[in-house]
Write a protein that holds these residues in place. Structure first.
Motif, PDB file in Angstrom:
ATOM      1  N   VAL A 277       0.830  -1.206   0.000  1.00 19.53           N
ATOM      2  CA  VAL A 277       0.000   0.000   0.000  1.00 19.53           C
ATOM      3  C   VAL A 277       0.863   1.253   0.000  1.00 19.53           C
ATOM      4  CG1 VAL A 277      -1.930  -1.146   1.135  1.00 19.53           C
ATOM      5  CG2 VAL A 277      -0.180  -0.030   2.526  1.00 19.53           C
ATOM      6  N   GLU A 278       2.126   1.074   0.377  1.00 23.38           N
ATOM      7  CA  GLU A 278       3.057   2.190   0.407  1.00 23.38           C
ATOM      8  C   GLU A 278       4.456   1.691   0.090  1.00 23.38           C
ATOM      9  OE1 GLU A 278       4.564   5.715   3.505  1.00 23.38           O
ATOM     10  OE2 GLU A 278       3.089   4.220   4.140  1.00 23.38           O
ATOM     11  N   MET A 279       5.204   2.466  -0.705  1.00 25.36           N
ATOM     12  CA  MET A 279       6.581   2.129  -1.048  1.00 25.36           C
ATOM     13  C   MET A 279       7.453   3.335  -0.699  1.00 25.36           C
ATOM     14  SD  MET A 279       5.812   0.239  -4.705  1.00 25.36           S
ATOM     15  CE  MET A 279       7.472  -0.379  -4.949  1.00 25.36           C
ATOM     16  N   ARG A 280       8.308   3.161   0.318  1.00 29.72           N
ATOM     17  CA  ARG A 280       9.092   4.280   0.827  1.00 29.72           C
ATOM     18  C   ARG A 280      10.545   4.188   0.356  1.00 29.72           C
ATOM     19  NH1 ARG A 280       7.439   3.957   7.246  1.00 29.72           N
ATOM     20  NH2 ARG A 280       5.159   3.833   6.988  1.00 29.72           N
ATOM     21  N   GLY A 281      11.276   5.275   0.589  1.00 32.18           N
ATOM     22  CA  GLY A 281      12.694   5.316   0.258  1.00 32.18           C
ATOM     23  C   GLY A 281      12.941   5.887  -1.120  1.00 32.18           C
ATOM     24  N   THR A 282      14.186   6.310  -1.359  1.00 35.35           N
ATOM     25  CA  THR A 282      14.535   6.924  -2.644  1.00 35.35           C
ATOM     26  C   THR A 282      14.385   5.943  -3.796  1.00 35.35           C
ATOM     27  OG1 THR A 282      16.855   6.371  -2.232  1.00 35.35           O
ATOM     28  CG2 THR A 282      16.119   8.569  -1.584  1.00 35.35           C
ATOM     29  N   GLU A 283      14.572   4.645  -3.514  1.00 35.21           N
ATOM     30  CA  GLU A 283      14.419   3.631  -4.554  1.00 35.21           C
ATOM     31  C   GLU A 283      13.135   2.818  -4.383  1.00 35.21           C
ATOM     32  OE1 GLU A 283      17.930   1.257  -4.629  1.00 35.21           O
ATOM     33  OE2 GLU A 283      19.262   2.935  -5.071  1.00 35.21           O
ATOM     34  N   SER A 284      12.268   3.282  -3.507  1.00 35.66           N
ATOM     35  CA  SER A 284      10.971   2.614  -3.263  1.00 35.66           C
ATOM     36  C   SER A 284      11.150   1.140  -2.911  1.00 35.66           C
ATOM     37  CB  SER A 284      10.051   2.755  -4.492  1.00 35.66           C
ATOM     38  OG  SER A 284       9.786   4.103  -4.776  1.00 35.66           O
TER      39      SER A 284
END
Length: 533
Positions: A277-284
């Protein structure tokens, strides 16, 4: 009259020669002999599916064959190679197999067929031995052992990779052969399946998707006109169901030597796998499926990268009670940065138990958690100056006295089989919930290499090993802690009985401690009493 007969004979030979040169099916059926294991030398009577294969060979430069056992495809490939060598000049055929002896067998088939040809068809040989056959017209076939530089030094007309799914370092072989095939050569890559993720499987999948040059040929056991279902049933008895599926059914998923059964992994893909539901970080690369529920307990389990470019640091966030994967990370990140990330994630998830594998550079990721005094870091018991790899909780130490313990989880030759066993049990019983496509992809190529479970060559098992550690810890410390809290609560419901229960417990603690647990490592026991305090 005699001169006319000779002329007619020459015309007949010329006509036959032209027919053979134009059609490998005609050539093999009419003039080639093969060595039958029971009947000796017999004419090569082609089955309809073999005739169709030869036509495919002729019409396509690159062919990949997914086949059942004992369909005569290696012999058919030998016949096609001989046809090329006789009717075309300067054809160079190279055969590579799992071993040189296996490759040599295909060359032997060519030599036997060539020896049995009539004199007007047979080519003049200038070299004839167990590993090669070379004709005066410049054509040759040669067998060599598999190696990373196999096929690099000479221009090839046809590269034959026999049982390609089982050849070591075949990716290197294929890469080195591309320059030699660039001048117009072709390839026949044939094999029974050997699980997924290897070179053969990847090339087959790409071919079906139209992403490479290969023409696909699937040869199921049922194509053989002399085989019925009773033959297939007998293979289960002779080879066992798993090996029979590999050898007969052309099924990648049923073949191979995976730790977790492919059928179970397919069930997980269709039942539980879903996009985050969520992809975090600079590279997801930090994926989240569920946000923290502060009424629940969580565990963060991490495997730290060794530092090479092919390795990844990884962690999972578990819901302890339901064994549900709620978040996951896989990426290349500095160890200190990774350690700080782990503390942040564990804090976010209700001060989760933070378990970090402490081998190699794991210490560098553990140090930030120690420096920041994270209160729920997992510790391993230390005894006599060394880390005990089997026992993480003992009955004679003070939890506040860190001098008796080492931060992190220790994976060793003795604990690793226990980790793999937990993985097998949880998936076989379908007692965990996995959301991640990345983790399932790793599990598809997580195989038995002899007695050791590890990632298939060219793949990673970072997520898998972190998951295994999580299951193991959950089933020891955390599972016992939940049970202990429940029992402790029940004992407090009756204040009048509390004192006597405490006395009984104290006596049992000296004799038969109910919180002492055997984790399957032998005679060693672990006292988990501290978990209910």
């Amino acid at each position: 009259m005699e001169r006319n007969s000779k002329g007619q004979l020459k015309d007949a030979i010329r006509s036959e020669y032209v027919k053979c040169a134009g059609d490998p099916v005609y050539f093999l059926k009419k003039y080639c002999y093969i060595q039958h294991p029971m009947k000796g030398k017999i004419p090569f009577h082609l089955y309809p599916f073999q005739e169709r294969c030869l036509t495919e060979f002729k019409n396509h430069d690159y062919n990949i064959i997914l086949k059942s056992r004992q369909l005569g495809i290696s012999t058919l490939t030998a016949g096609y190679s001989l046809w090329m060598m006789i009717f075309q000049r300067d054809k160079n055929v190279l055969v590579i197999a799992t071993k040189q002896d296996v490759a040599k067998n295909l060359v032997t088939k060519v030599r036997i067929m060539h020896d049995g040809l009539p004199s007007w068809l047979k080519g003049q040989t200038v070299e004839d031995n167990k590993l090669s056959l070379r004709l005066a017209n410049g054509s040759q076939i040669k067998a060599i052992s598999s190696g990373g530089d196999a096929g690099r030094s000479e221009a090839l007309s046809l590269l034959v990779l026999d049982e390609a799914a089982f050849i070591d370092r075949i990716d290197d072989i294929w890469a080195s052969s591309q320059q030699t095939l660039a001048t117009g050569g072709g390839a026949i890559v044939l094999s029974t399946p050997n699980g997924v993720g290897n070179f053969f499987h990847k090339q087959w999948v790409k071919a079906e998707a139209g992403e490479n040059r290969f023409n696909t040929i699937r040869l199921h056991w049922s194509l053989h006109p002399e085989r019925e279902q009773d033959w297939r049933d007998s293979q289960d008895e002779l080879l066992g169901p798993k090996m029979a599926a590999q050898e007969c059914d052309c099924d990648f998923l049923a073949s191979g030597n995976s730790v977790v059964d492919f059928g179970i992994l397919e069930y997980y893909k269709s039942t539980y796998m879903k996009d985050p539901v969520e992809m975090r970080g600079t590279e997801s690369n930090y994926w989240v499926w569920e946000q923290c529920d502060y009424g629940r307990d969580y565990m963060v389990v991490a495997d730290v990268a060794r530092g090479d470019s092919s390795d990844y640091s990884a962690f999972h966030v578990f819901d302890v009670e339901t064994v549900t994967q709620v978040a996951e990370f896989k990426g290349q990140i500095g160890t200190k940065e990774f350690g700080n990330m782990l503390v942040n994630v564990a804090t976010e998830y209700n001060d989760a138990l933070l378990v970090i594998e402490n081998a190699n550079v794991g210490w560098a990721a553990i140090q930030p958690a120690i420096d920041r005094e994270y209160k729920n870091l997992y510790y391993t018991y230390k005894q006599d100056g060394y880390t005990d790899p089997d026992v993480h909780l003992r009955k004679t130490y003070d939890l506040k006295d860190k001098s008796q313990m080492v931060a992190g989880f220790t994976t060793s030759a003795r604990t690793r089989p226990l980790l793999i066993s937990k993985l097998d049990i949880y998936f076989r019983e379908k007692e965990c919930i996995v959301r991640s496509k990345r983790l399932l992809d790793e599990l598809f190529v997580f195989i038995w290499n002899g007695q050791r479970a590890e990632a298939q060559s060219g793949y990673n098992d970072d997520l898998v090993m972190a998951f295994c550690i999580g299951l193991f810890v959950r089933d020891t410390a955390l599972k016992l802690r939940q049970q202990g809290l429940a029992l402790n609560k029940a004992s407090l419901n009756s204040m009048g009985k509390a004192k006597s229960q405490t006395a009984i417990y104290t006596q049992k603690n000296l004799q038969n401690n109910p919180w002492e647990m055997d984790l399957g490592t032998g005679s060693d026991k672990e006292d988990l009493t501290w978990l209910i305090k």
